[in-house]
Design a protein around this motif. Structure first.
Motif, PDB file in Angstrom:
ATOM      1  N   ILE A  84      40.533  36.368  40.841  1.00 17.59           N
ATOM      2  CA  ILE A  84      40.554  37.281  41.990  1.00 17.59           C
ATOM      3  C   ILE A  84      41.502  36.693  43.029  1.00 17.59           C
ATOM      4  N   THR A  85      42.487  37.480  43.457  1.00 14.52           N
ATOM      5  CA  THR A  85      43.403  37.046  44.514  1.00 14.52           C
ATOM      6  C   THR A  85      43.507  38.148  45.558  1.00 14.52           C
ATOM      7  N   LEU A  86      43.733  37.741  46.800  1.00 10.23           N
ATOM      8  CA  LEU A  86      44.025  38.707  47.851  1.00 10.23           C
ATOM      9  C   LEU A  86      45.487  39.106  47.711  1.00 10.23           C
ATOM     10  N   LYS A  87      45.773  40.392  47.889  1.00 12.31           N
ATOM     11  CA  LYS A  87      47.160  40.851  47.780  1.00 12.31           C
ATOM     12  C   LYS A  87      48.040  40.040  48.720  1.00 12.31           C
ATOM     13  N   GLU A  88      49.239  39.768  48.269  1.00  9.90           N
ATOM     14  CA  GLU A  88      50.263  39.044  49.019  1.00  9.90           C
ATOM     15  C   GLU A  88      49.921  37.584  49.283  1.00  9.90           C
ATOM     16  N   GLN A  89      48.814  37.081  48.711  1.00  4.99           N
ATOM     17  CA  GLN A  89      48.520  35.656  48.852  1.00  4.99           C
ATOM     18  C   GLN A  89      48.616  34.930  47.519  1.00  4.99           C
ATOM     19  N   GLY A  90      48.109  35.548  46.457  1.00  2.00           N
ATOM     20  CA  GLY A  90      48.257  34.997  45.117  1.00  2.00           C
ATOM     21  C   GLY A  90      47.348  33.836  44.760  1.00  2.00           C
ATOM     22  N   VAL A  91      46.590  33.305  45.713  1.00  2.07           N
ATOM     23  CA  VAL A  91      45.717  32.159  45.461  1.00  2.07           C
ATOM     24  C   VAL A  91      44.395  32.666  44.874  1.00  2.07           C
ATOM     25  N   VAL A  92      43.941  32.035  43.788  1.00  5.09           N
ATOM     26  CA  VAL A  92      42.684  32.436  43.163  1.00  5.09           C
ATOM     27  C   VAL A  92      41.524  32.030  44.082  1.00  5.09           C
ATOM     28  N   ILE A  93      40.720  33.022  44.457  1.00  9.58           N
ATOM     29  CA  ILE A  93      39.588  32.810  45.371  1.00  9.58           C
ATOM     30  C   ILE A  93      38.242  33.038  44.676  1.00  9.58           C
ATOM     31  N   GLY A  94      38.298  33.382  43.403  1.00 13.59           N
ATOM     32  CA  GLY A  94      37.108  33.639  42.610  1.00 13.59           C
ATOM     33  C   GLY A  94      37.528  34.170  41.263  1.00 13.59           C
ATOM     34  N   SER A  95      36.547  34.512  40.457  1.00 11.64           N
ATOM     35  CA  SER A  95      36.874  35.125  39.170  1.00 11.64           C
ATOM     36  C   SER A  95      35.769  36.092  38.783  1.00 11.64           C
ATOM     37  N   CYS A  96      36.121  36.977  37.871  1.00 10.56           N
ATOM     38  CA  CYS A  96      35.144  37.923  37.347  1.00 10.56           C
ATOM     39  C   CYS A  96      35.606  38.340  35.966  1.00 10.56           C
ATOM     40  N   GLY A  97      34.668  38.762  35.158  1.00 10.40           N
ATOM     41  CA  GLY A  97      35.083  39.194  33.841  1.00 10.40           C
ATOM     42  C   GLY A  97      33.936  39.417  32.902  1.00 10.40           C
ATOM     43  N   PHE A  98      34.307  39.568  31.638  1.00 11.98           N
ATOM     44  CA  PHE A  98      33.367  39.861  30.572  1.00 11.98           C
ATOM     45  C   PHE A  98      33.244  38.656  29.655  1.00 11.98           C
ATOM     46  N   HIS A  99      32.050  38.426  29.149  1.00  5.27           N
ATOM     47  CA  HIS A  99      31.826  37.404  28.131  1.00  5.27           C
ATOM     48  C   HIS A  99      30.725  37.907  27.197  1.00  5.27           C
ATOM     49  N   ASN A 100      30.580  37.248  26.080  1.00  8.68           N
ATOM     50  CA  ASN A 100      29.618  37.671  25.053  1.00  8.68           C
ATOM     51  C   ASN A 100      29.837  39.131  24.657  1.00  8.68           C
ATOM     52  N   ILE A 101      31.095  39.503  24.480  1.00  7.04           N
ATOM     53  CA  ILE A 101      31.416  40.858  24.017  1.00  7.04           C
ATOM     54  C   ILE A 101      30.907  41.018  22.586  1.00  7.04           C
ATOM     55  N   VAL A 102      30.202  42.103  22.353  1.00  5.35           N
ATOM     56  CA  VAL A 102      29.748  42.457  21.008  1.00  5.35           C
ATOM     57  C   VAL A 102      30.392  43.807  20.690  1.00  5.35           C
ATOM     58  N   SER A 103      31.592  43.753  20.121  1.00  9.71           N
ATOM     59  CA  SER A 103      32.376  44.964  19.863  1.00  9.71           C
ATOM     60  C   SER A 103      31.625  45.967  19.003  1.00  9.71           C
ATOM     61  N   LYS A 104      30.932  45.472  18.012  1.00 16.03           N
ATOM     62  CA  LYS A 104      30.210  46.332  17.085  1.00 16.03           C
ATOM     63  C   LYS A 104      29.158  47.188  17.809  1.00 16.03           C
ATOM     64  N   HIS A 105      28.648  46.671  18.931  1.00 17.83           N
ATOM     65  CA  HIS A 105      27.630  47.407  19.690  1.00 17.83           C
ATOM     66  C   HIS A 105      28.178  47.949  21.012  1.00 17.83           C
ATOM     67  N   PHE A 106      29.497  47.797  21.243  1.00 16.99           N
ATOM     68  CA  PHE A 106      30.163  48.363  22.423  1.00 16.99           C
ATOM     69  C   PHE A 106      29.545  47.854  23.731  1.00 16.99           C
ATOM     70  N   ARG A 107      29.231  46.557  23.766  1.00 13.83           N
ATOM     71  CA  ARG A 107      28.612  46.009  24.971  1.00 13.83           C
ATOM     72  C   ARG A 107      29.180  44.633  25.316  1.00 13.83           C
ATOM     73  N   SER A 108      28.939  44.249  26.576  1.00 11.52           N
ATOM     74  CA  SER A 108      29.382  42.953  27.074  1.00 11.52           C
ATOM     75  C   SER A 108      28.515  42.556  28.250  1.00 11.52           C
ATOM     76  N   GLU A 109      28.524  41.248  28.534  1.00 14.58           N
ATOM     77  CA  GLU A 109      27.946  40.750  29.781  1.00 14.58           C
ATOM     78  C   GLU A 109      29.070  40.624  30.796  1.00 14.58           C
ATOM     79  N   ILE A 110      28.676  40.652  32.059  1.00 15.05           N
ATOM     80  CA  ILE A 110      29.636  40.506  33.151  1.00 15.05           C
ATOM     81  C   ILE A 110      29.248  39.272  33.971  1.00 15.05           C
ATOM     82  N   GLY A 111      30.239  38.626  34.540  1.00 13.10           N
ATOM     83  CA  GLY A 111      29.988  37.481  35.412  1.00 13.10           C
ATOM     84  C   GLY A 111      31.011  37.456  36.524  1.00 13.10           C
ATOM     85  N   PHE A 112      30.640  36.806  37.630  1.00 11.10           N
ATOM     86  CA  PHE A 112      31.549  36.736  38.778  1.00 11.10           C
ATOM     87  C   PHE A 112      31.121  35.625  39.715  1.00 11.10           C
ATOM     88  N   GLU A 113      32.095  35.084  40.446  1.00 10.72           N
ATOM     89  CA  GLU A 113      31.829  34.137  41.536  1.00 10.72           C
ATOM     90  C   GLU A 113      32.982  34.229  42.520  1.00 10.72           C
TER      91      GLU A 113
END
Length: 184
Positions: A72-101
Motif C-alpha cells: 500500500i502506497t500513498l499516491k505520489e509518495q511511493g513508500v510502502v506504508i502497509g500491505s494487503c492481499g490474498f493468501h490460502n487461495i483454494v482455486s478449486k473452491h473459488f475462495r481465499s483468505e484476506i489479510g492486511f496491516e
C-alpha cells in the motif's frame, strides 16, 4: 486466474503495487512496531532481514499461485506504508483468505478500508473468487469493524484455531460472498 503479471491497483488516494526488496526498510519500520504486529501472528521485526523474509513470502505465495500481496502506497509518495492481499487461495473452491496491516501513524484515516475494498473488488472481478474470508482475533476490534463495513458476515468463532507467538488463538471467521459485495 492470471498470475503471470502483477496488477497495479489505484484508488482515490492509493497505489497498490508489487512489493520489492527495495521496500524492506519501510516494511521494517512499521512491522517492528508491537502494536502493528499484535494480531499479525509474528513477533515484531528485529532486522531488515525479517522484512526481506516477509517480501520473499509475498513472492513465494505469488509464484505458487496461493496468494497475492500488494504494498500500500500513498499516491505520489511511493513508500510502502502497509500491505494487503490474498493468501490460502483454494482455486478449486473459488475462495481465499484476506489479510492486511498498516503503519500505526496512518490508522483511523480510512486507508486500510480503501485498500482492502480495492483488492476485494479485484478478487471478485479478476481472480474469480466466490468467497473471501477474513480470520480475525476477537480482541482486534478495528479489523472486525473494517471488514463489517465492507459487508463481511461473522460466521462464528474458531476455537484455538492458530498457534502463533507461543499461544493458541481463537479466530472469528468472517466471509464475504461475491453476490453480497455486488449489492454494496
Amino acid at each position: 486466474m492470471d498470475f503471470d503479471t502483477f496488477p497495479i491497483l489505484e484508488t482515490e488516494r492509493l497505489v497498490l503495487r508489487k512489493v520489492m526488496n527495495e521496500d524492506a526498510s519501510s516494511i521494517f519500520k512499521y512491522m517492528s512496531n508491537e502494536e502493528v504486529m499484535k494480531y499479525y501472528g509474528l513477533e515484531p521485526f528485529e532486522s531488515i532481514n525479517d522484512a526481506l523474509d516477509e517480501i520473499a513470502w509475498y513472492q513465494s505465495i505469488h509464484n505458487n499461485r496461493t496468494g497475492r500481496r500488494w504494498g500500500i502506497t500513498l499516491k505520489e509518495q511511493g513508500v510502502v506504508i502497509g500491505s494487503c492481499g490474498f493468501h490460502n487461495i483454494v482455486s478449486k473452491h473459488f475462495r481465499s483468505e484476506i489479510g492486511f496491516e498498516l503503519s500505526q501513524d496512518l490508522w483511523g484515516k480510512g486507508i486500510a478500508a480503501e485498500a482492502v475494498e480495492a483488492i476485494i473488488n479485484y478478487g471478485f472481478q479478476h481472480m474469480n473468487f466466490q468467497r473471501i474470508e477474513a480470520l480475525i482475533e476477537p480482541p482486534n476490534c478495528s479489523s472486525q469493524k473494517l471488514v463489517e463495513k465492507l459487508g463481511f458476515i461473522n460466521e462464528g468463532l474458531l476455537r484455538d484455531y492458530e498457534f502463533t507467538r507461543g499461544k493458541f488463538d481463537d479466530l472469528f471467521m468472517y466471509s464475504l460472498l461475491k453476490q453480497d459485495f455486488d449489492k454494496i
